[in-house]
Every structure is written in structure tokens, then in C-alpha cells.
Scaffold this motif. Structure first.
Motif, short mmCIF file in Angstrom:
data_model
loop_
_atom_site.label_atom_id
_atom_site.label_comp_id
_atom_site.label_asym_id
_atom_site.label_seq_id
_atom_site.Cartn_x
_atom_site.Cartn_y
_atom_site.Cartn_z
N ALA A 252 -5.95 7.93 -0.55
CA ALA A 252 -5.25 8.53 0.58
C ALA A 252 -4.80 9.93 0.18
O ALA A 252 -4.78 10.28 -0.99
N THR A 253 -4.44 10.71 1.19
CA THR A 253 -3.88 12.05 0.94
C THR A 253 -2.56 12.16 1.69
O THR A 253 -2.31 11.44 2.66
N VAL A 254 -1.73 13.08 1.23
CA VAL A 254 -0.45 13.32 1.89
C VAL A 254 -0.14 14.81 1.82
O VAL A 254 -0.39 15.46 0.81
N ALA B 210 8.78 6.55 -0.84
CA ALA B 210 8.14 6.20 0.44
C ALA B 210 6.63 6.16 0.30
O ALA B 210 5.97 5.28 0.86
N ILE B 211 6.08 7.10 -0.46
CA ILE B 211 4.62 7.10 -0.69
C ILE B 211 4.23 5.83 -1.44
O ILE B 211 3.25 5.17 -1.08
N LYS B 212 4.99 5.47 -2.45
CA LYS B 212 4.69 4.26 -3.22
C LYS B 212 4.81 3.02 -2.34
O LYS B 212 3.95 2.14 -2.37
N GLN B 213 5.86 2.96 -1.55
CA GLN B 213 6.07 1.81 -0.67
C GLN B 213 4.89 1.63 0.29
O GLN B 213 4.34 0.54 0.41
N GLN C 150 -0.37 -0.87 1.75
CA GLN C 150 -1.72 -0.68 2.27
C GLN C 150 -2.81 -0.84 1.22
O GLN C 150 -3.98 -0.78 1.53
N GLY C 151 -2.41 -0.99 -0.04
CA GLY C 151 -3.37 -1.22 -1.11
C GLY C 151 -4.08 0.03 -1.61
O GLY C 151 -5.19 -0.06 -2.15
N PHE C 152 -3.45 1.18 -1.50
CA PHE C 152 -4.06 2.42 -2.02
C PHE C 152 -3.92 2.44 -3.53
O PHE C 152 -2.87 2.11 -4.08
N ASN D 223 2.03 11.16 8.23
CA ASN D 223 2.91 10.71 9.32
C ASN D 223 3.56 9.37 9.03
O ASN D 223 4.72 9.13 9.38
N GLN D 224 2.84 8.48 8.36
CA GLN D 224 3.39 7.18 8.02
C GLN D 224 4.52 7.32 6.99
O GLN D 224 5.54 6.63 7.07
#
Length: 173
Positions: free
Chosen positions: A29-31, A126-129, A134-136, A156-157
Motif C-alpha cells: 500500500a502507499t500513503v 493508524a497506518i499500522k492499525q 487489511q493484511g498489508f 483516506n482510510q
């Protein structure tokens, strides 16, 4: 010799099979960290608090600078003898002003860094959660990528989680 090669090839084949089944599929994923940082409600709160402190500091600085200017104007009207007597006091006030400015700027910078670290810790959490849920396996900052597909973006999530939402939105940017 042929027997040793046969055993070696067999071992490599078995290791390959076991490694292939034991390995989980990578999910990426990217953020956009800049967007997360700017849209996090706590960031806005901290910016307001620090902005108010900075305004108070500049107001106090202006007041002290005006006092020094006034004192300097008064000193210019004094005779040589009176000027020599007051010069030490004026220099002392200038040094106190410089020290005040240095200390306040250091305090503001330190508080700003501390708040930024708090925010980054929240964002990382929050990214870790979301990633765990989601299994990233890997989440990349989009600043480091030359190209990405929008479907990999979880910005956004993460913002929703930070601002009290569930973070389950699938809305694309």
C-alpha cells in the motif's frame, strides 16, 4: 558423484517447494504522509495552540524592542557623563533581550518538534492499525515512489482512523 548431485538437486527442489508454500503473498500500500499530517484534526489543534504562543511571543518581543528603542532615544539626549553612567544598563538590557529571544525561540522550536513527534507517532499507529487489519506487508510513503496506482493508496482510510472514523472507506482519491 551422480548420487551426490541427485541428492543435492532433490534437496534444492524440496526447499523450493517448502519455501514457496511457507511464503505469504506480499501485499503493498502507499500513503501520502503530507496529506495525512495536514488533514489530521490534532495537527490543526496543535498549529492553533503553537500559533497563539508564537503570537504572544512576537507581541512580547515587540514590546521589549520598543522599550529598547525608547531607551536608546533617551540616551541620545544625554550628556557624555550621563551617557557613560547609563550605557552599562542599556547594554545589560540588550543582552537580556537577546537571551529572552534565544530562549523563547528555542522553547517554541522544542515544543513544535515535540508536537510533531506526537503526531507522527499517532500517524504511524493508524497506518499500522489499518495495515494489520487489511493484511498489508509493506506500506510506502508516496513521496518515495516514481509511480503508483491509486488503488494502493490508503491515505483516506488512515485519515479516517486518526479523526475518529472507522477507516474502512474504500473511496478513492
Amino acid at each position: 558423484m551422480k548420487k551426490a548431485i541427485g541428492i543435492f538437486v532433490g534437496l534444492v527442489f524440496c526447499i523450493g517447494i517448502f519455501a514457496g508454500t511457507a511464503r505469504a503473498e506480499a501485499k503493498f500500500a502507499t500513503v501520502d504522509l503530507a496529506k495525512v499530517f495536514s488533514e489530521y484534526s490534532k495537527t490543526k489543534t496543535y498549529e492553533k495552540v503553537l500559533g497563539d504562543k508564537e503570537s504572544a511571543y512576537f507581541s512580547e518581543m515587540d514590546k521589549k524592542a520598543n522599550e529598547l528603542k525608547s531607551m536608546q532615544e533617551k540616551l541620545s539626549l544625554l550628556s557624555e557623563k550621563e551617557l557613560a553612567a547609563k550605557k552599562g544598563e542599556f547594554e545589560s538590557k540588550i543582552n537580556a533581550f537577546k537571551e529572552f529571544r534565544r530562549q523563547k525561540e528555542t522553547d517554541l522550536r522544542k515544543e513544535q518538534d515535540q508536537k510533531r513527534q506526537e503526531l507522527l507517532k499517532d500517524i504511524e499507529g493508524a497506518i499500522k492499525q489499518y495495515s494489520d487489519k487489511q493484511g498489508f506487508t509493506l506500506v510506502f510513503s508516496d513521496m518515495m515512489l516514481a509511480y503508483k496506482i491509486d488503488s494502493l493508496d490508503i491515505t483516506n482510510q488512515v485519515i479516517a482512523i486518526l479523526n475518529g472514523g472507522s477507516g474502512t472507506s474504500t473511496k478513492k482519491q
